[in-house]
Write a protein that holds these residues in place. Sequence first.
Motif, PDB file in Angstrom:
ATOM      1  N   ALA A 250      22.760  29.305 -39.750  1.00 19.59           N
ATOM      2  CA  ALA A 250      23.592  28.697 -38.941  1.00 19.59           C
ATOM      3  C   ALA A 250      23.841  29.283 -37.659  1.00 19.59           C
ATOM      4  O   ALA A 250      23.431  30.274 -37.441  1.00 19.59           O
ATOM      5  N   PRO A 251      24.086  28.515 -36.609  1.00 20.51           N
ATOM      6  CA  PRO A 251      23.973  29.020 -35.231  1.00 20.51           C
ATOM      7  C   PRO A 251      24.873  30.117 -34.812  1.00 20.51           C
ATOM      8  O   PRO A 251      24.560  31.040 -34.270  1.00 20.51           O
ATOM      9  N   GLU A 252      26.000  30.260 -35.665  1.00 21.66           N
ATOM     10  CA  GLU A 252      27.009  31.255 -35.455  1.00 21.66           C
ATOM     11  C   GLU A 252      26.419  32.836 -36.060  1.00 21.66           C
ATOM     12  O   GLU A 252      26.897  33.687 -35.580  1.00 21.66           O
ATOM     13  N   GLN A 255      23.796  34.142 -33.897  1.00 29.28           N
ATOM     14  CA  GLN A 255      24.094  34.340 -32.382  1.00 29.28           C
ATOM     15  C   GLN A 255      24.876  35.849 -32.305  1.00 29.28           C
ATOM     16  O   GLN A 255      24.978  36.505 -31.568  1.00 29.28           O
ATOM     17  N   TYR A 266      25.784  24.991 -43.616  1.00 30.03           N
ATOM     18  CA  TYR A 266      24.599  24.573 -42.477  1.00 30.03           C
ATOM     19  C   TYR A 266      23.327  24.856 -43.299  1.00 30.03           C
ATOM     20  O   TYR A 266      22.309  23.733 -43.295  1.00 30.03           O
ATOM     21  N   GLU A 295      16.487  20.275 -34.521  1.00 29.66           N
ATOM     22  CA  GLU A 295      16.428  19.644 -33.083  1.00 29.66           C
ATOM     23  C   GLU A 295      15.770  18.411 -33.124  1.00 29.66           C
ATOM     24  O   GLU A 295      16.198  17.469 -32.232  1.00 29.66           O
ATOM     25  N   GLN A 298      18.428  15.674 -34.575  1.00 29.31           N
ATOM     26  CA  GLN A 298      19.667  15.435 -34.058  1.00 29.31           C
ATOM     27  C   GLN A 298      19.684  14.138 -33.252  1.00 29.31           C
ATOM     28  O   GLN A 298      20.888  13.328 -33.301  1.00 29.31           O
ATOM     29  N   GLN A 336      26.759  20.305 -38.392  1.00 35.22           N
ATOM     30  CA  GLN A 336      27.580  20.195 -37.243  1.00 35.22           C
ATOM     31  C   GLN A 336      27.602  21.855 -36.488  1.00 35.22           C
ATOM     32  O   GLN A 336      27.490  22.588 -37.305  1.00 35.22           O
ATOM     33  N   GLU A 337      27.442  21.646 -35.285  1.00 37.21           N
ATOM     34  CA  GLU A 337      27.426  23.056 -34.409  1.00 37.21           C
ATOM     35  C   GLU A 337      28.652  23.706 -34.857  1.00 37.21           C
ATOM     36  O   GLU A 337      28.476  25.066 -35.047  1.00 37.21           O
ATOM     37  N   GLU A 338      29.733  23.364 -34.685  1.00 40.70           N
ATOM     38  CA  GLU A 338      30.949  23.815 -34.994  1.00 40.70           C
ATOM     39  C   GLU A 338      31.275  24.117 -36.486  1.00 40.70           C
ATOM     40  O   GLU A 338      31.194  23.021 -37.192  1.00 40.70           O
ATOM     41  N   SER A 339      31.450  25.118 -37.011  1.00 43.34           N
ATOM     42  CA  SER A 339      31.482  25.620 -38.327  1.00 43.34           C
ATOM     43  C   SER A 339      32.688  24.868 -39.030  1.00 43.34           C
ATOM     44  O   SER A 339      32.834  24.402 -40.256  1.00 43.34           O
ATOM     45  N   ARG A 342      32.427  21.525 -40.400  1.00 46.33           N
ATOM     46  CA  ARG A 342      31.430  20.893 -41.585  1.00 46.33           C
ATOM     47  C   ARG A 342      32.208  20.815 -42.916  1.00 46.33           C
ATOM     48  O   ARG A 342      33.286  21.334 -43.160  1.00 46.33           O
TER      49      ARG A 342
END
Length: 499
Positions: A250-252, A255, A266, A295, A298, A336-339, A342
């Motif tokens: 996941a992005p979070e 990062q 995710y 990517e 999307q 979704q980018e925001e957890s 989801r």
Amino acid sequence: MSCFPCFQNNQNVADKEQREQLPVAQPRELDTADDGAPKQEASAAAPPGDAAADNKAEATEGGGDSNLRTFNFRELATATKHFKQESLIGESGFGKVFKGTLPDGQVVAVKRLDRTGGHDSKQFSMEVLKLTQLHHPNLLNLVGYCADGEQRLLVYEYTPNHSLQDNLFDLPEDKEPLAWLTRMKIASGVAQGLEYLHEKPKPPIIYRDLKSSSILLDENLSPKLSDYGLAKLEGGGNNSLLAPKTGYYAPEYEQTGELTLKSDVYSFGVVMLELLSGRRAMDPEKPTEEQSLVEWAQPIFRDPKRFPEIVDPQLKKAYPMRSLNQAVGVTAMCLQEESSVRPLFDDVIAALSFLAVETNEPLASSIPDPEPPPAKKTRGESSSDDSDGESDRDRDRGSGRYDDERSDAEEDGNGSDYSEYTDDDEGEEYEEEEEYEEEEEEEEQEEPSRNKDDADDSSDGDSDKLSFCYSVHMRSNSISESHDGESPKSNLRLENSLK
């Protein structure tokens, strides 16, 4: 009278005689060695395998599985042909997996862990035995373990169809690709296994390393999660240094190193996308814009007309169109980018339950491809015939032939017809082109409403993609992200508790 007093008297006599035969308690004499030093107890001189057995017995009293077997390193080395390359059947982020055969003939998969977070033998044994309390059809069964010296190995049941990765990518020509229904059943089984890990244990278990290579398939192609609970054995999990760019994290987490239950959601979305597309999560051999599967997908998520572009070409359109729409909707929500937006796995399972059963819906292969719309005509453009005719007339004007023909026509009495054709014809063509463009604009405005009506007609009581995504989105927005030892509850449960 009852016979119990007689029995008790006889029993007392027997006990008295037995006590008289016992020796009187005296100081215990220690066995001494030749040098006069006392001999060590047998437990102290026992091999490392016996220490693991003691740990097993201690953990079993706390609820562990008494059927779990302990092995020493020599036994597992013999079973796997000394961990030779020919026995290697897989590799994950936790270590390599070897196929082995135990002395009783049982075929197993032996995972040799690379890192164990500094746990000593007893700590490792206790953590492993906690995993034996987890039982679910979609979790791989743990047969035993080895905590011999510095060696840490886990012994699992063997799955003949290997991993999902082996059944999705780079298939040999003689192997059939997974059917659409099989893929949906696999996705549903994986979601059920993850929901169990999130809901049953206290505190919940975050899988963290979900990928197609860690999902194994048994003889019936049912999925089994293989590396559950190993993040803790590795020494935690909330460390961004442990998150390489694999395409699954996941992005979070990539990062900041933040690891939550929604991180597993995710990763599941990425696996779901692999099932739909037959593409790898990260493929450096693809063009730059297609190397990352998420990517690449999307932009397609935002255009329902392009959903068929996602599907694995090996399926040859052998999938129901409505099932595809719902499957893509579930996948998009998980990614979704925001957890916080989801969905939870109970929502995912509810949606996939409709896709994992056989239906009589028409396949995409039976639906004809839509005809391409006619090319728009703009002012100043005309067909090739018209342009040829105009160019001919232009050449005639230049040579004087046009004026001669017009004068001849006027002499014949047809001058009015001829002049009407030549002078007003272009104006009428422009008017027709403008009317055609206006009709196309009206059709484009009416198209969204027609699509909405078609979607309503095709719902038939099942969860439509858009309605499902909206409901999951609304539920997810009201979920409080809490990981203080309890798994989050869905918004439906929250509403019931408020009522």
